[in-house]
Design a protein around this motif. Structure first.
Motif, short mmCIF file in Angstrom:
data_model
loop_
_atom_site.label_atom_id
_atom_site.label_comp_id
_atom_site.label_asym_id
_atom_site.label_seq_id
_atom_site.Cartn_x
_atom_site.Cartn_y
_atom_site.Cartn_z
N GLU A 1 -3.00 4.64 -5.65
CA GLU A 1 -3.98 3.68 -6.15
C GLU A 1 -4.18 2.38 -5.19
O GLU A 1 -5.26 1.84 -5.14
CB GLU A 1 -3.41 2.92 -7.68
N GLN A 2 -3.02 2.00 -4.62
CA GLN A 2 -3.10 0.79 -3.73
C GLN A 2 -3.87 1.21 -2.37
O GLN A 2 -4.59 0.28 -1.90
CB GLN A 2 -1.74 0.31 -3.34
N THR B 1 1.66 3.16 -2.97
CA THR B 1 1.00 4.28 -3.80
C THR B 1 -0.45 4.41 -3.66
O THR B 1 -0.84 4.09 -2.88
CB THR B 1 0.98 3.55 -5.41
N ARG C 1 -5.94 3.64 -2.28
CA ARG C 1 -7.32 3.91 -2.56
C ARG C 1 -8.08 2.57 -2.54
O ARG C 1 -9.35 2.37 -2.34
CB ARG C 1 -7.41 4.46 -3.75
N GLU C 2 -7.54 1.41 -3.11
CA GLU C 2 -7.89 0.04 -3.36
C GLU C 2 -8.28 -0.36 -1.91
O GLU C 2 -9.44 -1.08 -1.61
CB GLU C 2 -7.08 -0.94 -4.14
N GLU D 1 -11.37 1.50 -0.29
CA GLU D 1 -12.60 1.17 -0.80
C GLU D 1 -13.03 0.00 -0.42
O GLU D 1 -14.46 -0.32 -0.40
CB GLU D 1 -12.41 1.22 -2.54
N TYR E 1 0.59 -1.42 0.04
CA TYR E 1 0.00 -0.05 -0.15
C TYR E 1 0.82 1.15 0.02
O TYR E 1 0.78 2.11 0.76
CB TYR E 1 -1.00 -0.07 1.17
#
Length: 343
Positions: free
Chosen positions: A74-75, A72, A77-78, A81, A70
């Protein structure tokens, strides 16, 4: 009563009902992810969200290797979420009334009982005093301090020294039986036991296949003669399965087989303090659990109608029916937090 008075009376009754809380068997459960306003939210949804502070804490609770996933935006955010979607699914399940589904209720009951056990037994650990530890040690000292012990099986032929003719007959038989014992597999204790049961003339041990149980060398000398104790000492070097020669005592002749050995034990109180504390703590937790259950039964008015219960027929011949719902819960045993070891 005027309409205003009636309204006030109803309002007071409703307020009193709220103060009493839910009825027995009912509960108000807050399924929100957070129970306070979310500061610096990284994700938000209706009346809930995930804060930056919570996310940081969750990431720090991971192993360093897992945290590498985790790095980045995006990581991260994933991950956020995933947290949010789980909570949204919980909200949807509640909206559909699934919190009262029998399967959900059964799972919740099991979780509640498990949590109650932790609160009752682990979080409220009863203290164990030095006096209790010392008293336990004193009353169980044989578990911690004992001399060297050996376990023998013997084949005994009665032959008092004063009866020379009988002694000679017994000696010949004993030599023959010793030869038979030597022909057996060394650690086939059962085979030697059969030989002792068939030929031994010692009434206390013959029914036990000649087993003398664990005894100290001093006890062996006192109970069977110093010659037996000395012979047992000589067998220790060869280990279990070794055989003596024919051993002469005042009472008769013995053929001995060593079947076990325990070294001397001399554990001081401080050597076993932690073990005793664990044992006494477990006993106190067990008592506390039993007292809780007894108190709950007493306060709830629990009773069993034995006459009605006896009329419930249990037919073991009928086929198993499909399950009508989750199986009822059962009371778990209060296990110790850490294993209790014996020395």
């Amino acid at each position: 009563m005027s309409p205003v008075s009636r309204f006030l009376s109803l309002a007071l009754l409703a307020l009193a009902g709220c103060e009493r809380g839910p009825a027995p068997g009912h509960a108000l459960v807050d399924f929100r992810h957070t129970r306070a306003p979310v500061s610096t939210p990284v994700a938000a949804w209706k009346e809930d969200g995930v804060s930056a502070e919570e996310l940081k804490q969750r990431l720090e609770e991971m192993s360093p290797a897992l945290r590498e996933r985790y790095q980045t935006l995006e990581q991260k955010r994933e991950y956020v979420e995933g947290l949010a979607r789980f909570e949204l699914l919980v909200q949807e399940a509640v909206a559909r009334g699934l919190q009262n589904d029998p399967e959900v209720v059964a799972s919740t009951k099991r979780a509640l009982v498990s949590r109650l056990m932790r609160a009752q037994l682990d979080e409220a650990k009863p203290p164990v005093s030095d006096a209790e530890i010392a008293a336990w040690y004193a009353s169980h000292q044989d578990d911690y301090v004992r001399p060297e012990q050996v376990r023998l099986s013997h084949l005994f032929l009665a032959a008092p020294r004063a009866d020379a003719a009988r002694a000679e007959t017994a000696r010949v038989k004993a030599e023959k039986l010793l030869a038979e014992a030597k022909a057996l597999p060394p650690k086939d204790f059962t085979a030697f036991g059969r030989l002792a049961r068939a030929h031994s003339e010692e009434p206390r041990t013959q029914p036990l296949d000649g087993d003398l149980r664990y005894r100290s060398l001093e006890e062996l000398g006192r109970d069977f003669g110093p010659e037996v104790a000395e012979a047992a000492r000589g067998l220790l070097a060869s280990g279990p399965g070794s055989l003596s020669g024919v051993v002469r005592t005042d009472a008769g002749l013995h053929v001995l087989q060593l079947t076990g050995h325990q070294s001397a034990l001399n554990l001081k109180l401080e050597d076993v303090r932690e073990q005793i504390v664990n044992r006494l703590s477990q006993e106190k937790r067990t008592r506390a659990w039993a007292e809780l259950l007894a108190g709950l039964e007493r306060r709830s008015g629990f009773s069993v109608d034995a006459a009605t219960l006896s009329r419930v027929h249990v037919d073991v011949s009928t086929p198993m029916r499909p399950l009508s719902g989750p199986p009822p819960g059962s009371i778990p045993a209060p296990l110790p937090s850490s294993p209790v070891e014996r020395p």
